[in-house]
Design a protein around this motif. Structure first.
Motif, PDB file in Angstrom:
ATOM      1  N   CYS A  70       0.830  -1.204   0.000  1.00 44.58           N
ATOM      2  CA  CYS A  70       0.000   0.000   0.000  1.00 44.58           C
ATOM      3  C   CYS A  70       0.864   1.254   0.000  1.00 44.58           C
ATOM      4  CB  CYS A  70      -0.939   0.019   1.204  1.00 44.58           C
ATOM      5  SG  CYS A  70      -2.310  -1.159   1.097  1.00 44.58           S
ATOM      6  N   GLU A  71       1.907   1.243   0.804  1.00 41.75           N
ATOM      7  CA  GLU A  71       2.806   2.394   0.874  1.00 41.75           C
ATOM      8  C   GLU A  71       3.485   2.621  -0.477  1.00 41.75           C
ATOM      9  OE1 GLU A  71       6.776   3.902   3.299  1.00 41.75           O
ATOM     10  OE2 GLU A  71       5.503   2.354   4.177  1.00 41.75           O
ATOM     11  N   SER A  74       0.972   4.028  -2.881  1.00 42.47           N
ATOM     12  CA  SER A  74       0.704   5.431  -2.564  1.00 42.47           C
ATOM     13  C   SER A  74       1.791   6.330  -3.116  1.00 42.47           C
ATOM     14  CB  SER A  74       0.598   5.636  -1.047  1.00 42.47           C
ATOM     15  OG  SER A  74      -0.559   5.052  -0.539  1.00 42.47           O
ATOM     16  N   SER A  80      -3.909   8.145  -1.891  1.00 41.07           N
ATOM     17  CA  SER A  80      -3.960   7.376  -0.647  1.00 41.07           C
ATOM     18  C   SER A  80      -4.348   5.931  -0.962  1.00 41.07           C
ATOM     19  CB  SER A  80      -4.972   7.992   0.310  1.00 41.07           C
ATOM     20  OG  SER A  80      -5.119   7.178   1.454  1.00 41.07           O
ATOM     21  N   VAL A  81      -3.493   4.988  -0.558  1.00 43.33           N
ATOM     22  CA  VAL A  81      -3.781   3.565  -0.681  1.00 43.33           C
ATOM     23  C   VAL A  81      -3.565   2.988   0.701  1.00 43.33           C
ATOM     24  CG1 VAL A  81      -3.171   1.390  -1.792  1.00 43.33           C
ATOM     25  CG2 VAL A  81      -2.972   3.532  -3.081  1.00 43.33           C
ATOM     26  N   GLN A  82      -4.615   2.410   1.283  1.00 45.49           N
ATOM     27  CA  GLN A  82      -4.520   1.973   2.673  1.00 45.49           C
ATOM     28  C   GLN A  82      -5.344   0.719   2.939  1.00 45.49           C
ATOM     29  OE1 GLN A  82      -5.877   5.505   4.600  1.00 45.49           O
ATOM     30  NE2 GLN A  82      -8.026   5.045   4.292  1.00 45.49           N
ATOM     31  N   ILE A  83      -5.028   0.075   4.030  1.00 47.62           N
ATOM     32  CA  ILE A  83      -5.785  -1.098   4.475  1.00 47.62           C
ATOM     33  C   ILE A  83      -7.067  -0.586   5.115  1.00 47.62           C
ATOM     34  CG2 ILE A  83      -5.813  -3.056   6.042  1.00 47.62           C
ATOM     35  CD1 ILE A  83      -2.740  -3.162   5.768  1.00 47.62           C
TER      36      ILE A  83
END
Length: 84
Positions: A70-71, A74, A80-83
């Protein structure tokens, strides 16, 4: 079967299953359950259409590896890419 349903002392569900449980427990009618489910679906679709977004299911990776990916995503995308 019917014997198990008759012997049940509680009902529970998750997500849409909550409405099934409420109907089974006679807390709401089947017709009201259908109405609520329809309204929920329409609200979720409207919320989805309101913003550009996406979702993915990941199976077989550790939470740490998913966070790392995800990081990286991003950083590469600037988004924003997140769990969840």
């Amino acid at each position: 079967g019917e014997d198990a349903a008759a012997a049940a002392t509680c009902a529970m569900g998750l997500s849409l299953g909550e409405y099934s449980a409420l109907c089974f427990a006679d807390a709401i009618s089947f017709a009201d359950g259908v109405k609520v489910t329809k309204a929920r679906g329409e609200a979720m679709q409207a919320a989805s259409d309101a913003v550009e977004s996406g979702m993915v299911s990941v199976i077989g990776l550790t939470k740490e590896k998913v966070a790392e990916l995800c990081e990286a995503a991003s950083e590469k995308s600037g988004e924003s890419v997140q769990i969840a």
